[in-house]
Design an enzyme around this catalytic site. Structure first.
Site, short mmCIF file in Angstrom:
data_model
loop_
_atom_site.label_atom_id
_atom_site.label_comp_id
_atom_site.label_asym_id
_atom_site.label_seq_id
_atom_site.Cartn_x
_atom_site.Cartn_y
_atom_site.Cartn_z
N GLY A 216 -2.32 1.56 5.38
CA GLY A 216 -2.53 0.65 6.50
C GLY A 216 -1.25 0.43 7.29
CB SER A 217 -0.19 -2.46 9.29
OG SER A 217 -1.33 -2.44 10.13
CB THR A 218 2.82 -0.87 4.59
OG1 THR A 218 1.95 0.13 4.05
CG2 THR A 218 2.37 -2.24 4.14
CE LYS A 220 -0.02 -0.63 12.65
NZ LYS A 220 -0.70 -1.91 12.94
#
Length: 487
Positions: A216-218, A220
């Site tokens: 997920g957004s980790t 990014k």
């Protein structure tokens, strides 16, 4: 000698020659294979003829040996706080063999490793029985307890990995649910083993090393690193070229953001703070698959890690089109990572761009505690320049100070982090995974710990699942445990 007798003599001679060849083949050529064959019961009897050496944490053994009450095996393995340490120790079972450190370092622990030849020779000359050596780990007992207790209190499934950024030492490695290796250490009737292996919660799965999740957004953080390293953007506060809506190339589908957050042309700092899918998806698409893949590999993706326990390879795919690359760059599509891998990402950022090889065995000892082998820290790669790493640190610190990661704040300590809520299941039908990656920085500028936490809770209310809400508090407790243990 008449002809029939001569034929019999030649035949008997050939039989003796064949017997000698076969005997020598077994004794010299096949000896090692037969000696180590799991089906050779003498191997197992020898393995448990003497107490095994111990696995050591903070100077104290977390394993032991007791005399067996019956059977061919003289000693049986025991474990202290077995469920908490199982992902590190694994099991040494009279019935089912061994795994994790018990398997990887079996030669040291049983005393059969060639590294112990000198010690074994001295013991033989002095009449001492052969003894196993010890495996001294890098683990921090306080950090491990904080990690395991945090996962247990959460009640679902999950894992935690904590690293020391400057060396790569593994400080905590927890997986939940877990099991007690003592329950299968002796001769077994098979019921316990069967219940463990058939349990749908998979308590024997090492989620910290062997399970991959969409990060997920980790992820990014990796995408931001790629943007900085490739010169797409040069500072945390430079506005990005990120229109809203942003339509993924080759489609009519906009890449949506969660909630009403300020993502249009946001700076990198604000985009990470609010976790803007449109910004980081477009960055991945603009850079392209090749550059994103190259940066992911610098962090360790697409390669197995050996700590020395094997960790599954995390995945960032090749040959993706721009839209697939965009989705992968926000930690979805095919991107998958172990908790160890995401701890490595946070660790490299905290260590000014230098990624150290993760390891959990500090040293090996002989039975009289003499050092046999010492692990030296080893640089693995440099996914970021020092200046770009410091820019990314500023961005991650904003996430904790003013963004989605405020629950990881520690008084008097600078904390950088990134939350993630990763979609899961067909059409995002299952409960998402909650992620948090972080590091702590002390007033002297040193960074003693980086952490990755993942939570998978099938019973939780979907609206209550977030990296900042579920995973960040566990990461905070682990970081505090490491900091307090150094005082």
């Amino acid at each position: 000698m008449n002809k029939p007798l001569r034929r019999i003599a030649v035949f008997c001679g050939l039989l003796v020659l064949a017997l000698l060849i076969r005997d020598n083949w077994l004794q010299y050529v096949k000896a090692d294979q037969l000696r180590t064959d799991p089906a050779n019961r003498r191997v197992a009897i020898e393995r448990y003829a003497n107490p095994r050496g111990d696995i050591i944490v903070d100077g104290n053994p977390i394993t032991g040996s007791v005399e067996a009450k019956s059977g061919d095996f003289k000693y049986k393995r025991t474990y202290k706080n077995g469920a908490m340490w199982a992902p590190i120790t694994g099991y040494s079972s009279q019935a089912y063999g061994s795994n994790m450190l018990e398997g990887v370092e079996d030669g040291i622990l049983t005393g059969t490793d060639d590294k112990l030849f000198f010690r074994n020779t001295l013991d033989m000359l002095t009449g001492k029985p052969k003894q196993g050596g010890n495996v001294v780990t890098t683990l921090n007992s306080a950090a491990q307890k904080a990690a395991f207790d945090g996962l247990k209190a959460q009640g679902g499934k999950g894992a935690v990995v904590a690293l020391e950024p400057s060396t790569g030492k593994i400080l905590a490695l927890a997986s939940y649910p877990s099991y007690d290796p003592s329950s299968i250490a002796g001769g077994s009737d098979g019921q316990t083993w069967s219940s463990l292996t058939k349990d749908k919660a998979e308590p024997m799965l090492n989620r910290a090393l062997r399970e991959t999740y969409p990060p997920g957004s980790t992820f990014k953080v990796v995408t931001a690193a790629a943007a900085l390293q490739n010169g797409l953007y040069k500072s945390a506060d430079e506005k990005t070229n990120s229109p809203l809506p942003w339509i993924m190339p080759g489609t009519t589908t906009p890449l949506k953001n969660e909630g009403n957050i300020p993502c249009e042309n946001a700076t990198l700092r604000e985009a990470l703070r609010w976790s803007c899918n449109s910004v980081f998806g477009k960055i991945g698409s603009d850079l392209g698959n090749d550059k994103m893949l190259a940066e992911a590999k610098q962090f360790g993706f697409d390669s197995e890690q050996f700590t020395p326990i094997r960790s599954s390879a995390s995945v960032f795919s090749d040959n993706m089109n721009q839209s697939q690359t965009a989705l992968s760059s926000i930690g979805q599509y095919n991107t998958a990572a172990t908790p160890l891998q995401m701890a490595m990402v946070a660790s490299a950022v905290a260590n000014d761009g230098k990624l150290m090889k993760p390891y959990m065995v500090d040293s090996l000892q002989s039975s009289n505690l003499d050092p046999v082998e010492k692990t030296e820290p080893k640089e693995m790669s440099r996914p970021l320049s020092p200046s770009n790493a410091q820019i990314l640190q500023q961005m991650m610190e904003t996430v904790v100070k003013q963004g989605t990661g405020t629950k990881a704040q520690i008084p008097g300590v600078t904390v950088g982090g990134k939350t993630g809520t990763a979609q899961h299941g067909v059409a995002n039908s299952a409960n998402p995974y909650a992620w948090f990656i972080s590091y702590a920085k002390l007033p002297d500028g040193s960074s003693p710990v980086a952490v990755a936490v993942v939570i998978e809770d099938e019973s939780a209310n979907r609206d209550d699942i977030s990296g900042g809400g579920l995973a960040a508090p566990i990461a905070k407790n682990v970081m505090e445990a490491v900091i307090n243990s150094k005082k």
